[in-house]
Design a protein around this motif. Sequence first.
Motif, PDB file in Angstrom:
ATOM      1  N   ASN A  32      36.980  38.974  43.676  1.00 19.07           N
ATOM      2  CA  ASN A  32      38.371  39.425  43.799  1.00 19.07           C
ATOM      3  C   ASN A  32      38.717  40.747  43.093  1.00 19.07           C
ATOM      4  O   ASN A  32      39.877  41.118  43.171  1.00 19.07           O
ATOM      5  CB  ASN A  32      39.331  38.320  43.376  1.00 19.07           C
ATOM      6  N   PRO A  33      38.049  41.577  42.469  1.00 19.54           N
ATOM      7  CA  PRO A  33      36.835  41.369  41.673  1.00 19.54           C
ATOM      8  C   PRO A  33      37.205  40.801  40.294  1.00 19.54           C
ATOM      9  O   PRO A  33      38.340  40.950  39.840  1.00 19.54           O
ATOM     10  CB  PRO A  33      36.268  42.777  41.526  1.00 19.54           C
ATOM     11  N   GLU A  60      48.150  42.131  38.786  1.00 24.12           N
ATOM     12  CA  GLU A  60      47.162  41.649  39.755  1.00 24.12           C
ATOM     13  C   GLU A  60      45.710  41.890  39.319  1.00 24.12           C
ATOM     14  O   GLU A  60      44.801  41.154  39.705  1.00 24.12           O
ATOM     15  CB  GLU A  60      47.414  42.318  41.110  1.00 24.12           C
ATOM     16  N   GLU A  61      45.481  42.907  38.507  1.00 27.99           N
ATOM     17  CA  GLU A  61      44.119  43.240  38.076  1.00 27.99           C
ATOM     18  C   GLU A  61      43.833  42.856  36.633  1.00 27.99           C
ATOM     19  O   GLU A  61      42.672  42.792  36.232  1.00 27.99           O
ATOM     20  CB  GLU A  61      43.892  44.744  38.259  1.00 27.99           C
ATOM     21  N   GLY A  78      40.153  39.072  35.523  1.00 30.56           N
ATOM     22  CA  GLY A  78      39.966  40.313  36.258  1.00 30.56           C
ATOM     23  C   GLY A  78      38.715  41.062  35.804  1.00 30.56           C
ATOM     24  O   GLY A  78      38.057  40.694  34.828  1.00 30.56           O
ATOM     25  N   ALA A  79      38.431  42.139  36.499  1.00 27.82           N
ATOM     26  CA  ALA A  79      37.191  42.894  36.266  1.00 27.82           C
ATOM     27  C   ALA A  79      37.078  43.463  34.853  1.00 27.82           C
ATOM     28  O   ALA A  79      35.975  43.715  34.377  1.00 27.82           O
ATOM     29  CB  ALA A  79      37.074  44.022  37.294  1.00 27.82           C
TER      30      ALA A  79
END
Length: 99
Positions: A32-33, A60-61, A78-79
């Motif tokens: 998603n990443p 969102e991230e 998140g990433a």
Amino acid sequence: MNTLKWLQNWYLKNCNGDWEHSYGVKIDTVDNPGWSVEIDLTDTYLEDVPFESIEEERNEEDWFYCIVRDGVFHGAGGATNLEEILDSFKTWVLSLERS
């Protein structure tokens, strides 16, 4: 001590010739990443210790959550949130050692 080195030492302390054959630590990526973390607590002193779940969603991230379910610490984020997931586990463990 940095979090990764601390986690390596935690893992090593739990390796007893038996535990590491069935349990361990898994860090993986998701699409998603982001990141997924699973740390087996079965047959460790953490197995039956309550954990207050964490849910942090900044956008969102930039998000992560951590829970313990069925003898496993689960974290996802998140990433750029892998370190926060691992830090949450470390903070929990160290708070128990100080108690």
